[in-house]
Design a protein around this motif. Structure first.
Motif, PDB file in Angstrom:
ATOM      1  N   ALA A  10       0.747  -1.413  -0.346  1.00 16.34           N
ATOM      2  CA  ALA A  10       0.318  -0.078   0.349  1.00 16.34           C
ATOM      3  C   ALA A  10       0.898   0.820  -0.132  1.00 16.34           C
ATOM      4  O   ALA A  10       0.422   1.639  -0.407  1.00 16.34           O
ATOM      5  CB  ALA A  10      -1.008   0.262   1.426  1.00 16.34           C
ATOM      6  N   THR A  11       2.318   1.054   0.688  1.00 16.34           N
ATOM      7  CA  THR A  11       3.094   2.256   0.739  1.00 16.34           C
ATOM      8  C   THR A  11       3.254   2.514  -0.341  1.00 16.34           C
ATOM      9  O   THR A  11       3.770   3.924  -0.832  1.00 16.34           O
ATOM     10  CB  THR A  11       4.141   1.915   1.817  1.00 16.34           C
ATOM     11  OG1 THR A  11       2.914   2.298   3.302  1.00 16.34           O
ATOM     12  CG2 THR A  11       4.720   3.061   1.728  1.00 16.34           C
ATOM     13  N   LEU A  12       4.147   1.584  -1.620  1.00 12.62           N
ATOM     14  CA  LEU A  12       5.042   1.929  -2.779  1.00 12.62           C
ATOM     15  C   LEU A  12       3.654   2.452  -3.765  1.00 12.62           C
ATOM     16  O   LEU A  12       3.780   3.573  -4.212  1.00 12.62           O
ATOM     17  CB  LEU A  12       4.996   0.652  -3.424  1.00 12.62           C
ATOM     18  CG  LEU A  12       6.262  -0.064  -2.708  1.00 12.62           C
ATOM     19  CD1 LEU A  12       6.799  -1.405  -2.738  1.00 12.62           C
ATOM     20  CD2 LEU A  12       7.105   0.676  -3.384  1.00 12.62           C
ATOM     21  N   ILE A  13       2.280   1.879  -3.776  1.00 14.29           N
ATOM     22  CA  ILE A  13       1.494   1.757  -4.486  1.00 14.29           C
ATOM     23  C   ILE A  13       0.859   3.505  -4.263  1.00 14.29           C
ATOM     24  O   ILE A  13       0.996   4.401  -5.128  1.00 14.29           O
ATOM     25  CB  ILE A  13      -0.176   1.409  -4.590  1.00 14.29           C
ATOM     26  CG1 ILE A  13       0.103  -0.494  -4.330  1.00 14.29           C
ATOM     27  CG2 ILE A  13      -0.971   2.287  -4.389  1.00 14.29           C
ATOM     28  CD1 ILE A  13      -0.461  -1.018  -4.607  1.00 14.29           C
ATOM     29  N   LEU A  14       0.975   3.909  -2.631  1.00 15.07           N
ATOM     30  CA  LEU A  14       0.929   5.670  -2.032  1.00 15.07           C
ATOM     31  C   LEU A  14       2.047   6.782  -2.947  1.00 15.07           C
ATOM     32  O   LEU A  14       1.935   7.438  -3.383  1.00 15.07           O
ATOM     33  CB  LEU A  14       0.977   5.769  -0.517  1.00 15.07           C
ATOM     34  CG  LEU A  14       0.898   7.303  -0.315  1.00 15.07           C
ATOM     35  CD1 LEU A  14      -0.632   7.749  -0.982  1.00 15.07           C
ATOM     36  CD2 LEU A  14       0.201   6.627   1.067  1.00 15.07           C
ATOM     37  N   VAL A  15       3.194   5.985  -2.891  1.00 16.90           N
ATOM     38  CA  VAL A  15       4.646   6.836  -3.188  1.00 16.90           C
ATOM     39  C   VAL A  15       4.513   7.003  -4.831  1.00 16.90           C
ATOM     40  O   VAL A  15       4.094   8.137  -5.566  1.00 16.90           O
ATOM     41  CB  VAL A  15       5.859   5.667  -3.001  1.00 16.90           C
ATOM     42  CG1 VAL A  15       7.157   6.583  -3.950  1.00 16.90           C
ATOM     43  CG2 VAL A  15       5.811   5.967  -1.497  1.00 16.90           C
ATOM     44  N   LYS A  16       3.885   6.320  -4.981  1.00 16.38           N
ATOM     45  CA  LYS A  16       3.727   6.130  -7.147  1.00 16.38           C
ATOM     46  C   LYS A  16       2.506   6.617  -6.888  1.00 16.38           C
ATOM     47  O   LYS A  16       2.363   8.343  -8.215  1.00 16.38           O
ATOM     48  CB  LYS A  16       3.284   4.020  -7.366  1.00 16.38           C
ATOM     49  CG  LYS A  16       4.161   3.876  -7.738  1.00 16.38           C
ATOM     50  CD  LYS A  16       3.663   2.398  -8.519  1.00 16.38           C
ATOM     51  CE  LYS A  16       5.259   1.381  -8.387  1.00 16.38           C
ATOM     52  NZ  LYS A  16       4.633   0.039  -8.791  1.00 16.38           N
ATOM     53  N   ALA A  17       1.245   7.150  -6.930  1.00 17.26           N
ATOM     54  CA  ALA A  17       0.265   7.663  -6.900  1.00 17.26           C
ATOM     55  C   ALA A  17       0.200   9.151  -6.482  1.00 17.26           C
ATOM     56  O   ALA A  17      -0.015  10.712  -7.262  1.00 17.26           O
ATOM     57  CB  ALA A  17      -1.039   7.263  -5.675  1.00 17.26           C
ATOM     58  N   LEU A  18       1.285   9.558  -5.786  1.00 19.17           N
ATOM     59  CA  LEU A  18       1.384  10.660  -4.871  1.00 19.17           C
ATOM     60  C   LEU A  18       2.496  11.531  -6.176  1.00 19.17           C
ATOM     61  O   LEU A  18       2.469  13.409  -6.147  1.00 19.17           O
ATOM     62  CB  LEU A  18       2.762  10.771  -3.811  1.00 19.17           C
ATOM     63  CG  LEU A  18       1.205  10.618  -2.919  1.00 19.17           C
ATOM     64  CD1 LEU A  18       2.031  10.748  -0.755  1.00 19.17           C
ATOM     65  CD2 LEU A  18       0.688  11.644  -1.953  1.00 19.17           C
ATOM     66  N   GLN A  19       3.063  10.383  -7.071  1.00 22.76           N
ATOM     67  CA  GLN A  19       3.758  11.278  -7.890  1.00 22.76           C
ATOM     68  C   GLN A  19       3.180  11.752  -9.362  1.00 22.76           C
ATOM     69  O   GLN A  19       3.847  12.779  -9.669  1.00 22.76           O
ATOM     70  CB  GLN A  19       5.001  10.655  -8.472  1.00 22.76           C
ATOM     71  CG  GLN A  19       6.027  11.060  -7.059  1.00 22.76           C
ATOM     72  CD  GLN A  19       6.879   9.280  -7.577  1.00 22.76           C
ATOM     73  OE1 GLN A  19       7.567   9.339  -8.857  1.00 22.76           O
ATOM     74  NE2 GLN A  19       7.290   8.852  -7.217  1.00 22.76           N
ATOM     75  N   GLN A  20       1.700  11.806  -9.144  1.00 17.61           N
ATOM     76  CA  GLN A  20       0.917  12.165 -10.464  1.00 17.61           C
ATOM     77  C   GLN A  20       0.051  13.424  -9.785  1.00 17.61           C
ATOM     78  O   GLN A  20       0.443  13.806  -8.804  1.00 17.61           O
ATOM     79  CB  GLN A  20      -0.534  10.828 -10.594  1.00 17.61           C
ATOM     80  CG  GLN A  20      -0.029   9.482 -10.661  1.00 17.61           C
ATOM     81  CD  GLN A  20       1.231   9.082 -11.692  1.00 17.61           C
ATOM     82  OE1 GLN A  20       0.917  10.142 -13.216  1.00 17.61           O
ATOM     83  NE2 GLN A  20       2.407   8.345 -11.627  1.00 17.61           N
ATOM     84  N   ASN A  21      -1.032  13.415 -10.949  1.00 14.58           N
ATOM     85  CA  ASN A  21      -1.324  15.703 -10.369  1.00 14.58           C
ATOM     86  C   ASN A  21      -2.063  14.875  -9.697  1.00 14.58           C
ATOM     87  O   ASN A  21      -3.360  13.893  -9.415  1.00 14.58           O
ATOM     88  CB  ASN A  21      -1.758  15.741 -11.740  1.00 14.58           C
ATOM     89  CG  ASN A  21      -0.549  16.501 -12.683  1.00 14.58           C
ATOM     90  OD1 ASN A  21      -0.212  16.619 -12.655  1.00 14.58           O
ATOM     91  ND2 ASN A  21      -1.082  16.418 -14.355  1.00 14.58           N
ATOM     92  N   ALA A  22      -1.763  15.865  -7.917  1.00 11.13           N
ATOM     93  CA  ALA A  22      -3.661  15.532  -7.309  1.00 11.13           C
ATOM     94  C   ALA A  22      -4.601  16.195  -7.236  1.00 11.13           C
ATOM     95  O   ALA A  22      -4.402  17.327  -8.287  1.00 11.13           O
ATOM     96  CB  ALA A  22      -2.370  16.051  -6.102  1.00 11.13           C
TER      97      ALA A  22
END
Length: 82
Positions: A10-22
């Motif tokens: 879940a933390t890896l997914i979050l790190v990836k997602a936070l690099q996208q446009n919020a």
């Protein structure tokens, strides 16, 4: 152990997602992504995931200002104290 494994994923997914446009602000949140990559590295029990978090730290850290890195470390410290 399964909960920790889920946390790492879940933390890896979050790190990836936070690099996208919020949503709503139309820009990535690299500081939070950096915080969670630090956090993920600390909780990781799996070498492959540890290396993934480390890779994200290098990627994000090289594109961050010293102020952003300082903010990320301060946020991480506030996380781990509570």
């Amino acid at each position: 152990m399964a909960a920790l494994e889920g946390s790492e994923v879940a933390t890896l997914i979050l790190v990836k997602a936070l690099q996208q446009n919020a949503h709503g602000i139309n820009k990535p949140n690299y500081v939070k992504a950096l915080v969670y990559s630090y956090w993920g590295e600390q909780i990781s029990r799996d070498n492959k995931k540890y290396l993934a978090f480390s890779w994200y730290q290098n990627k994000l850290g090289s594109g961050s200002t010293p102020e952003e890195i300082h903010r990320a470390r301060a946020l991480l410290a506030s996380f781990t104290i509570q």
